[in-house]
Motif scaffolding. Structure first.
Motif, short mmCIF file in Angstrom:
data_model
loop_
_atom_site.label_atom_id
_atom_site.label_comp_id
_atom_site.label_asym_id
_atom_site.label_seq_id
_atom_site.Cartn_x
_atom_site.Cartn_y
_atom_site.Cartn_z
N ASN A 195 0.84 -1.19 0.26
CA ASN A 195 0.05 -0.03 0.15
C ASN A 195 0.84 1.37 -0.02
OD1 ASN A 195 -2.59 1.31 -0.07
ND2 ASN A 195 -2.73 1.32 2.03
N ALA A 196 1.95 1.14 0.71
CA ALA A 196 2.73 2.49 0.94
C ALA A 196 3.55 2.75 -0.64
CB ALA A 196 3.84 2.27 1.69
N SER A 197 3.85 1.69 -1.19
CA SER A 197 4.35 1.71 -2.52
C SER A 197 3.61 2.20 -3.40
CB SER A 197 4.70 0.32 -2.92
OG SER A 197 5.22 0.25 -4.28
N LEU A 198 2.49 1.76 -3.60
CA LEU A 198 1.09 2.25 -4.16
C LEU A 198 1.00 3.78 -4.20
CD1 LEU A 198 -1.54 -0.67 -4.39
CD2 LEU A 198 0.31 0.19 -6.37
N ARG A 199 0.86 4.16 -2.86
CA ARG A 199 0.71 5.60 -2.56
C ARG A 199 1.71 6.38 -2.84
NH1 ARG A 199 -3.76 6.26 0.63
NH2 ARG A 199 -4.59 4.52 1.51
N ASN A 200 3.04 5.98 -2.75
CA ASN A 200 4.20 6.72 -3.13
C ASN A 200 4.02 7.04 -4.82
OD1 ASN A 200 5.19 7.41 -0.81
ND2 ASN A 200 6.70 5.16 -0.87
N GLN A 201 3.82 5.90 -5.31
CA GLN A 201 3.50 5.98 -7.04
C GLN A 201 2.45 6.88 -7.33
OE1 GLN A 201 3.33 2.10 -8.85
NE2 GLN A 201 4.46 1.16 -7.61
N LEU A 202 1.24 6.86 -6.65
CA LEU A 202 0.39 7.83 -6.88
C LEU A 202 0.67 9.10 -6.55
CD1 LEU A 202 -2.64 8.40 -7.62
CD2 LEU A 202 -3.15 7.97 -5.00
N ARG A 203 1.56 9.65 -5.53
CA ARG A 203 2.00 11.06 -5.35
C ARG A 203 3.06 11.29 -6.37
NH1 ARG A 203 6.55 12.19 -2.07
NH2 ARG A 203 6.49 14.49 -1.25
N GLY A 204 3.76 10.49 -6.86
CA GLY A 204 4.73 10.77 -7.89
C GLY A 204 4.05 11.14 -9.09
N GLN A 205 3.00 10.39 -9.51
CA GLN A 205 2.32 10.46 -10.79
C GLN A 205 1.54 11.83 -10.67
OE1 GLN A 205 2.21 9.06 -13.56
NE2 GLN A 205 4.00 7.98 -12.77
N LYS A 206 0.83 12.39 -9.52
CA LYS A 206 0.19 13.45 -9.23
C LYS A 206 1.03 14.76 -9.44
CE LYS A 206 -3.69 11.84 -6.79
NZ LYS A 206 -4.64 11.97 -5.40
N ARG A 207 2.25 14.55 -8.78
CA ARG A 207 3.41 15.68 -8.88
C ARG A 207 3.67 15.72 -10.22
NH1 ARG A 207 7.86 14.63 -4.59
NH2 ARG A 207 8.47 16.63 -5.34
#
Length: 139
Positions: free
Chosen positions: A35-47
């Motif tokens: 879940n943390a990995s997915l959230r980090n990927q999501l944050r990076g894509q949003k940025r």
């Protein structure tokens, strides 16, 4: 060939091991991301999306295909996060209620045995109402 360095990191970080750190499960397939990995990927894509939109401006459409790809990736990551959370919740509830399910199953099997025993006793007699009631209870 380069001479060996003093710190000896070339022994630790061997060139043929590069890219081999992907975690695999016992059957050889890739593990699901956490879940943390997915959230980090999501944050990076949003940025990245915000950066591209700021760079292009609201009226410019220099790279609409790239922006659409990023938006699709963001929606996919959000679906993956939701699926992960659902899977974890179900796993937690399954372990939490395992004993309760076992006890309820035991109760039902005992009830089924007693009703079938009573039904077998009553089939010798000609009491149709009680037999029909026990058959409904058994089903």
């Amino acid at each position: 060939m380069r001479p060996p360095s003093k710190h000896g990191l070339e022994r630790k970080f061997k060139p043929w091991r590069k890219g081999k750190s992907i975690k695999k499960s016992a059957d050889g397939t890739l593990k699901r991301p956490t879940n943390a990995s997915l959230r980090n990927q999501l944050r990076g894509q949003k940025r990245l999306l915000a950066k591209l939109q700021q760079k292009n401006g609201p009226g410019d459409g220099n790279n609409p295909a790239g922006i659409l790809d990023i938006k699709e990736r963001i929606s996919q990551l959000e679906r993956d996060i939701e699926a992960y959370e659902t899977r974890e919740r179900e796993k937690k509830n399954a372990s939490k209620y395992h004993q309760v399910k076992f006890i309820e199953r035991q109760k039902l099997t005992r009830l089924e045995k007693s009703v079938s025993r009573q039904l077998n006793e009553l089939q010798g007699e000609s009491n149709i109402e009680q037999t029909a009631a026990l058959q409904r209870k058994l089903q």
